[in-house]
Design a protein around this motif. Structure first.
Motif, PDB file in Angstrom:
ATOM      1  N   GLY A 226       0.801  -1.312  -0.197  1.00 51.91           N
ATOM      2  CA  GLY A 226       0.074  -0.061  -0.490  1.00 51.91           C
ATOM      3  C   GLY A 226       0.772   1.353   0.043  1.00 51.91           C
ATOM      4  O   GLY A 226       2.172   1.326   1.039  1.00 51.91           O
ATOM      5  N   VAL A 227       0.369   1.885  -0.310  1.00 52.49           N
ATOM      6  CA  VAL A 227       1.953   3.313  -1.289  1.00 52.49           C
ATOM      7  C   VAL A 227       0.247   4.254  -0.743  1.00 52.49           C
ATOM      8  O   VAL A 227       0.132   4.196  -1.271  1.00 52.49           O
ATOM      9  CB  VAL A 227       2.192   3.373  -2.940  1.00 52.49           C
ATOM     10  N   LEU A 228       0.680   4.968   0.373  1.00 51.91           N
ATOM     11  CA  LEU A 228      -0.213   6.256   0.695  1.00 51.91           C
ATOM     12  C   LEU A 228      -0.301   7.636  -0.213  1.00 51.91           C
ATOM     13  O   LEU A 228       1.188   7.985  -0.629  1.00 51.91           O
ATOM     14  CB  LEU A 228       0.383   6.779   2.638  1.00 51.91           C
ATOM     15  N   GLY A 229      -0.864   8.254  -0.305  1.00 52.99           N
ATOM     16  CA  GLY A 229      -0.445   9.506  -1.079  1.00 52.99           C
ATOM     17  C   GLY A 229      -1.285   9.597  -2.145  1.00 52.99           C
ATOM     18  O   GLY A 229      -1.705   8.635  -2.700  1.00 52.99           O
ATOM     19  N   PRO A 230      -1.355  10.568  -2.987  1.00 54.84           N
ATOM     20  CA  PRO A 230      -2.229  10.547  -4.465  1.00 54.84           C
ATOM     21  C   PRO A 230      -2.083   9.682  -5.877  1.00 54.84           C
ATOM     22  O   PRO A 230      -0.809   8.749  -5.414  1.00 54.84           O
ATOM     23  CB  PRO A 230      -1.893  11.909  -5.090  1.00 54.84           C
ATOM     24  N   LYS A 231      -2.750   9.075  -6.076  1.00 55.59           N
ATOM     25  CA  LYS A 231      -2.740   8.333  -7.532  1.00 55.59           C
ATOM     26  C   LYS A 231      -1.284   8.602  -8.634  1.00 55.59           C
ATOM     27  O   LYS A 231       0.397   7.719  -8.886  1.00 55.59           O
ATOM     28  CB  LYS A 231      -3.279   8.207  -8.553  1.00 55.59           C
ATOM     29  N   GLY A 265     -14.243   7.809   2.742  1.00 58.05           N
ATOM     30  CA  GLY A 265     -14.107   9.042   3.382  1.00 58.05           C
ATOM     31  C   GLY A 265     -13.280   9.454   4.791  1.00 58.05           C
ATOM     32  O   GLY A 265     -13.591  10.337   4.829  1.00 58.05           O
ATOM     33  N   SER A 266     -12.564   8.453   4.880  1.00 62.93           N
ATOM     34  CA  SER A 266     -11.249   9.037   5.621  1.00 62.93           C
ATOM     35  C   SER A 266     -10.708  10.739   5.362  1.00 62.93           C
ATOM     36  O   SER A 266     -10.290  10.875   4.615  1.00 62.93           O
ATOM     37  CB  SER A 266     -10.143   8.403   5.714  1.00 62.93           C
ATOM     38  N   GLU A 267     -10.717  11.164   6.595  1.00 65.83           N
ATOM     39  CA  GLU A 267      -9.918  12.697   6.570  1.00 65.83           C
ATOM     40  C   GLU A 267      -8.214  12.830   7.804  1.00 65.83           C
ATOM     41  O   GLU A 267      -7.679  13.120   7.586  1.00 65.83           O
ATOM     42  CB  GLU A 267     -10.667  13.239   6.924  1.00 65.83           C
ATOM     43  N   THR A 268      -9.038  11.804   8.367  1.00 65.28           N
ATOM     44  CA  THR A 268      -8.009  11.946   9.993  1.00 65.28           C
ATOM     45  C   THR A 268      -7.484  10.764   9.852  1.00 65.28           C
ATOM     46  O   THR A 268      -7.057  10.415   9.194  1.00 65.28           O
ATOM     47  CB  THR A 268      -8.513  11.993  11.099  1.00 65.28           C
ATOM     48  N   SER A 269      -5.829  11.060  10.579  1.00 65.45           N
ATOM     49  CA  SER A 269      -5.005   9.850  10.629  1.00 65.45           C
ATOM     50  C   SER A 269      -5.500   8.647  10.981  1.00 65.45           C
ATOM     51  O   SER A 269      -5.613   7.378  10.234  1.00 65.45           O
ATOM     52  CB  SER A 269      -3.580  10.162  11.553  1.00 65.45           C
ATOM     53  N   GLU A 270      -6.720   8.953  12.269  1.00 66.59           N
ATOM     54  CA  GLU A 270      -6.734   7.624  12.038  1.00 66.59           C
ATOM     55  C   GLU A 270      -8.017   7.258  12.286  1.00 66.59           C
ATOM     56  O   GLU A 270      -8.798   5.668  11.518  1.00 66.59           O
ATOM     57  CB  GLU A 270      -8.191   7.956  13.890  1.00 66.59           C
ATOM     58  N   GLU A 271      -8.706   7.936  10.636  1.00 68.33           N
ATOM     59  CA  GLU A 271      -9.445   7.087   9.812  1.00 68.33           C
ATOM     60  C   GLU A 271      -8.667   7.086   8.762  1.00 68.33           C
ATOM     61  O   GLU A 271      -9.255   5.569   8.558  1.00 68.33           O
ATOM     62  CB  GLU A 271     -11.135   8.551   9.250  1.00 68.33           C
ATOM     63  N   ILE A 272      -7.825   6.924   8.628  1.00 65.90           N
ATOM     64  CA  ILE A 272      -6.954   6.483   7.448  1.00 65.90           C
ATOM     65  C   ILE A 272      -6.715   5.352   7.929  1.00 65.90           C
ATOM     66  O   ILE A 272      -6.787   4.354   7.016  1.00 65.90           O
ATOM     67  CB  ILE A 272      -5.858   7.780   6.980  1.00 65.90           C
ATOM     68  N   ALA A 273      -6.283   5.541   9.006  1.00 66.19           N
ATOM     69  CA  ALA A 273      -5.323   4.104   9.817  1.00 66.19           C
ATOM     70  C   ALA A 273      -6.806   2.657   9.413  1.00 66.19           C
ATOM     71  O   ALA A 273      -6.328   1.794   9.392  1.00 66.19           O
ATOM     72  CB  ALA A 273      -4.864   3.942  11.273  1.00 66.19           C
ATOM     73  N   LEU A 274      -7.751   2.893   9.374  1.00 67.25           N
ATOM     74  CA  LEU A 274      -8.969   1.913   9.533  1.00 67.25           C
ATOM     75  C   LEU A 274      -9.386   1.335   7.883  1.00 67.25           C
ATOM     76  O   LEU A 274     -10.029   0.660   7.957  1.00 67.25           O
ATOM     77  CB  LEU A 274     -10.233   3.501   9.663  1.00 67.25           C
ATOM     78  N   SER A 275      -9.637   2.964   7.234  1.00 63.88           N
ATOM     79  CA  SER A 275      -9.496   2.736   5.876  1.00 63.88           C
ATOM     80  C   SER A 275      -8.379   1.651   4.768  1.00 63.88           C
ATOM     81  O   SER A 275      -8.658   0.835   4.468  1.00 63.88           O
ATOM     82  CB  SER A 275      -9.644   3.600   4.822  1.00 63.88           C
ATOM     83  N   ILE A 276      -7.227   1.964   5.733  1.00 66.43           N
ATOM     84  CA  ILE A 276      -5.413   0.686   5.511  1.00 66.43           C
ATOM     85  C   ILE A 276      -5.671  -0.106   6.486  1.00 66.43           C
ATOM     86  O   ILE A 276      -5.831  -1.523   5.361  1.00 66.43           O
ATOM     87  CB  ILE A 276      -4.628   1.468   5.673  1.00 66.43           C
ATOM     88  N   ALA A 277      -6.165  -0.614   7.455  1.00 58.73           N
ATOM     89  CA  ALA A 277      -6.102  -2.073   7.941  1.00 58.73           C
ATOM     90  C   ALA A 277      -7.460  -3.000   7.093  1.00 58.73           C
ATOM     91  O   ALA A 277      -7.422  -3.876   7.233  1.00 58.73           O
ATOM     92  CB  ALA A 277      -6.881  -2.112   9.494  1.00 58.73           C
ATOM     93  N   ALA A 278      -8.482  -1.821   6.622  1.00 55.85           N
ATOM     94  CA  ALA A 278      -9.645  -2.599   6.065  1.00 55.85           C
ATOM     95  C   ALA A 278      -9.299  -3.179   5.100  1.00 55.85           C
ATOM     96  O   ALA A 278     -10.294  -4.288   4.306  1.00 55.85           O
ATOM     97  CB  ALA A 278     -10.842  -1.537   6.319  1.00 55.85           C
ATOM     98  N   GLU A 279      -8.885  -2.529   4.542  1.00 55.25           N
ATOM     99  CA  GLU A 279      -8.055  -3.036   3.123  1.00 55.25           C
ATOM    100  C   GLU A 279      -7.760  -3.796   3.125  1.00 55.25           C
ATOM    101  O   GLU A 279      -8.048  -5.175   2.146  1.00 55.25           O
ATOM    102  CB  GLU A 279      -7.562  -1.681   1.683  1.00 55.25           C
ATOM    103  N   ILE A 280      -6.514  -3.612   3.701  1.00 53.63           N
ATOM    104  CA  ILE A 280      -5.796  -5.413   3.717  1.00 53.63           C
ATOM    105  C   ILE A 280      -6.218  -6.251   4.333  1.00 53.63           C
ATOM    106  O   ILE A 280      -5.979  -7.595   3.014  1.00 53.63           O
ATOM    107  CB  ILE A 280      -4.399  -5.110   4.917  1.00 53.63           C
ATOM    108  N   LYS A 281      -7.250  -6.368   4.853  1.00 57.90           N
ATOM    109  CA  LYS A 281      -8.263  -7.385   6.025  1.00 57.90           C
ATOM    110  C   LYS A 281      -8.979  -7.938   4.242  1.00 57.90           C
ATOM    111  O   LYS A 281      -8.980  -9.187   4.184  1.00 57.90           O
ATOM    112  CB  LYS A 281      -8.929  -7.409   7.120  1.00 57.90           C
TER     113      LYS A 281
END
Length: 302
Positions: A226-231, A265-281
């Protein structure tokens, strides 16, 4: 009762009645639940021993639990076998008349990587195939990596944080079981073990560091990057790698996720972390992350 008698006990709770207040636990599942309660004797092999062996495995393992669902007062063998890394750990297996058949069924479940429920006379065996733990490698020890490590810890994943900056990658900021690693991109692979359950998330905010690491890791074909940042950042990195002689295969493109995370719809660091973990799972479970309300069949297969 189990503690006093030091014998496993199978307890049945019937919550089919809409008013389960008389049960006193408010399960509200509208079904029948059979719960096996087992005593733990720390002086010998016990269910905790088997669970620890399964968790520590680098691959699939098998846990076998045997019970008599027809007679609650009958003998309940309980957790009796773990197959892990080519070895078997027993807990009362030798006392079972059907141990040979049970061992064969466990080996078959390990080979097919599928759980099964089998019967032997009046006994039922849950032959459970346990997947290996996901190993999460986070490149980047910035503040936005902290919530991702916390979510990973809750999920029980094996997490490693790597950064080239010792003032960021330290145990005060990341007090996880695995000590943070300070390493240059070309030395990262010397500090971790990779298997098909390893996921990488690049969030250093350092373009040169990440592209140098990608050059090292792409030939190994990890299951998830996973790569953080724009496409357009990822596209630029891949174009630069190809121009410098690195071959980017279709297999690589299939396992690279950038921008990283599910669209929640993630904005904060915590919300982004949630979206990353969900995608990995979702990736490791081979699911698409859609709304369950639109699923036409059952959530869990039989």
């Amino acid at each position: 009762m189990v503690i006093l008698q030091q014998e496993p006990l199978l307890v049945t709770y019937d919550t089919m009645d809409d008013d389960d207040a008389k049960l006193g636990v408010g399960l509200g599942c509208n079904g029948i639940i059979h719960i096996l309660i087992e005593p733990i004797n720390d002086r010998q092999t016990n269910p905790i021993t088997l669970l620890k062996a399964a968790i520590a495995s680098n691959g699939y393992s098998i846990l076998v639990t045997v019970f008599n669902i027809h007679d609650r007062k009958a003998s309940q063998p309980g957790s009796c076998l773990c197959l892990v890394n080519g070895n078997s750990i027993h807990n009362g297996l030798d006392d079972l008349a059907y141990r040979t058949e049970l061992l064969e069924d466990a080996i078959n479940a390990l080979n097919t990587q599928r759980s099964a429920i089998t019967t032997y006379e009046s006994f039922t065996a849950f032959v459970e195939c346990v997947k290996p733990l996901i190993s999460l490698v986070i490149l980047g020890a910035g503040n936005d990596a902290i919530p991702l490590t916390r979510i990973s810890a809750i999920l029980g994943w094996n997490t490693t944080v790597i950064d080239g900056r010792p003032n960021y990658a330290n145990s005060e900021r990341f007090p996880s079981p695995n000590k943070p690693v300070v390493a240059k991109p070309e030395k990262i692979l010397d500090n971790i073990k990779i298997n098909k359950w390893t996921a990488f998330v690049l969030m250093t905010h350092n373009y040169n560091y990440e592209i140098a690491f990608l050059q090292e890791i792409l030939p190994l074909h990890p299951s998830y990057i996973g790569v953080l940042g724009p496409k357009n950042k990822l596209e630029r990195m891949l174009d630069e790698l190809e121009s410098n002689g690195t071959t980017i295969t279709e297999r690589n493109l299939h396992t690279i996720y950038g921008p990283v995370g599910l669209d929640i719809g993630s904005e904060t660091s915590e919300e982004i972390a949630l979206s990353i973990a969900a995608e990995i799972k979702a990736v490791f479970s081979e699911r698409n992350g859609h709304f369950l309300k639109y699923k036409n069949n059952v959530i869990h297969s039989a």
